[in-house]
Design an enzyme around this catalytic site. Structure first.
Site, PDB file in Angstrom:
ATOM      1  N   LYS A  83      -1.253  -1.649  -6.719  1.00 26.89           N
ATOM      2  CA  LYS A  83      -1.343  -1.190  -5.506  1.00 26.89           C
ATOM      3  C   LYS A  83      -0.099  -1.030  -4.626  1.00 26.89           C
ATOM      4  CE  LYS A  83      -1.308  -5.018  -2.872  1.00 26.89           C
ATOM      5  NZ  LYS A  83      -0.834  -6.711  -3.175  1.00 26.89           N
ATOM      6  N   HIS A 211       0.798 -16.218  -5.551  1.00 25.56           N
ATOM      7  CA  HIS A 211       1.813 -14.805  -5.491  1.00 25.56           C
ATOM      8  C   HIS A 211       2.042 -15.824  -3.919  1.00 25.56           C
ATOM      9  CE1 HIS A 211       2.721 -10.897  -3.013  1.00 25.56           C
ATOM     10  NE2 HIS A 211       2.445 -10.514  -3.837  1.00 25.56           N
ATOM     11  N   GLU A 281       4.873  -9.989 -10.330  1.00 24.64           N
ATOM     12  CA  GLU A 281       3.803  -8.808 -10.270  1.00 24.64           C
ATOM     13  C   GLU A 281       4.611  -8.275  -9.568  1.00 24.64           C
ATOM     14  OE1 GLU A 281       0.463 -10.762  -8.995  1.00 24.64           O
ATOM     15  OE2 GLU A 281      -0.522 -11.632 -11.170  1.00 24.64           O
TER      16      GLU A 281
END
Ligand SMILES: *Cc1c(COP(=O)(O)O)cnc(C)c1O
Length: 399
Positions: A83, A211, A281
């Site tokens: 993204k 996250h 990530e």
């Protein structure tokens, strides 16, 4: 006003076989050269094709960031967060470096699969998925996915019963550029209920993820999240589940990377045994520094009479703005620092979006910079200075 997908010029990492002069250029000079070449090409083929802004990606920078990742987090496999930037040359290059990919939608999964990446290198890291995306992922064999709420488990049971689940727990760095805690993440007091439901439904839990938020420069938020993940692991083990994957998410900020990763290594070392698999990530860490945006000044308003007397800067209007590639000026209050493309050798009326070098000392010319739409919110830079006067391309050409 319609914005087409912005084109990218690609600089591939230098090989030993590259011409000598080319190998001696600094990364910044290489980017300048790519911009110059593109502009020269546009000029040759008529002004229209040169009317849109364009990116230059320096894949050598992606390679340098990857080396830096491996030096600082040798035991953590990166899954690039698509993204952040799904530009095909970048995805292709990362696929070649053997990173994994974190996808959040069908489009993202498709764009990575199309680069020939095996489904087991893809993580469907969206905790709240549509049914159609679950069906797509199951068909494509992308089985690893995150969840953070109880209804999602029923949906997964119905559409992707073989899922390999990562429980996304709440984490938050309040000082992060983009905190994500308000949108996603199971709070610790719900972990037990969620894991019990995983067991009840006969689903397969493989690990825990979090996250801390994009642009996190606070090591303690990572350490707290790792501790919380440890708690979730213990809860799972008490229920007879066997998590083996710790996913420490994204949010790695460039300037503090060495400091943050040192804390992360310590926190993982004291909380987890060496038998577990650790993944992450990262998005911006890989993509941000590699991209330079080149824009053109399309028009200029010279201040006159009282505005000039009051010292209000002249206004430049360029071919890209907040409805195009400068959305971050609004979303993240990012302060853009433009520089002239072409460097000191061939000062040109083009602007790039990153911090630049000084032109020759001399008179200072102050400008505000605006996007091309008629919306007054479309301002890219409040005030900036150059050591030479800028003109729009056509004004200069007709001189
Ligand atoms: C945005 C996002 C990332 C990447 O974040 P960066 O701050 O760019 O590293 C990783 N994982 C998830 C789930 C995200 O939403």
């Amino acid at each position: 006003m319609e914005f087409l997908p912005t084109q990218t010029e690609t600089i591939t990492p230098r090989q030993n076989g590259s011409p000598r002069e080319y190998r001696q250029l600094s990364p910044e000079q290489l980017v300048d050269l790519a911009i110059d070449t593109r502009i020269a090409h546009a000029e040759k083929h008529g002004a229209i094709s040169g009317d849109e802004s364009f990116f230059v990606v320096d894949l050598g920078e992606v390679s340098r960031q990857h080396q830096r990742w491996k030096r600082n987090l040798p035991d953590v496999q990166p899954y690039y967060a698509v993204k952040c930037n799904s530009d095909p040359p970048l995805l292709k290059y990362l696929a070649g470096l053997n990173t994994g990919f974190d996808c959040a939608s069908i489009e993202e999964m498709r764009s990575v699969l199309d680069r020939g990446v095996h489904s087991n290198r893809i993580l469907f890291a969206n905790p709240c998925k549509s049914q159609s995306s679950l069906v797509f992922a199951q068909k494509a064999g992308i089985l690893r996915t995150t969840f953070d709420n109880i209804d999602e488990l029923d949906s997964i049971k119905a559409h992707m019963p073989e899922a390999q689940l990562l429980l996304r727990i709440y984490a938050n760095d309040d000082s992060a550029l983009v905190p994500l805690g308000e949108k996603y993440g199971a709070h610790l007091d719900t972990v037990r209920i969620l894991l019990s439901r995983v067991k009840e439904l006969g689903l397969h839990l493989v690990g825990v993820s979090f996250h801390v938020g994009t642009g996190s420069s606070n090591p303690s938020s990572f350490c707290q999240a790792i501790k919380d993940a440890r708690y979730a692991f213990l809860q799972a083990q008490q229920l007879g589940l066997r998590p083996t994957v710790l996913d420490i998410g994204g949010g790695f900020e460039d300037n503090s990377f060495e400091r943050i990763t040192s804390s992360i290594r310590n926190a993982i070392g004291s909380g987890f045994s060496s038998g577990i698999t650790i993944i992450a990530e990262p998005g911006r860490f890989y993509a941000r520094g590699a991209y330079t945006l080149a824009c053109r000044v399309i028009s200029k308003r010279r201040q006159m009479t009282s505005a000039a007397a009051a010292g209000i800067p002249d206004m430049l209007y360029q071919n890209d703005g907040i409805y195009g590639n400068f959305m971050n000026v609004i979303m993240e209050k990012e302060v853009m620092v433009p520089r002239l493309a072409g460097g000191r050798h061939s000062p040109r009326p083009f602007l790039g979006d990153f911090e630049g070098h000084r032109e020759e000392e001399g008179d200072v010319y102050k400008y505000s910079i605006w996007g091309p739409t008629c919306d007054s919110i479309d301002r890219v830079v409040r005030e900036t200075s150059f050591y030479c006067e800028l003109y729009s391309y056509f004004a200069k050409a007709s001189n």
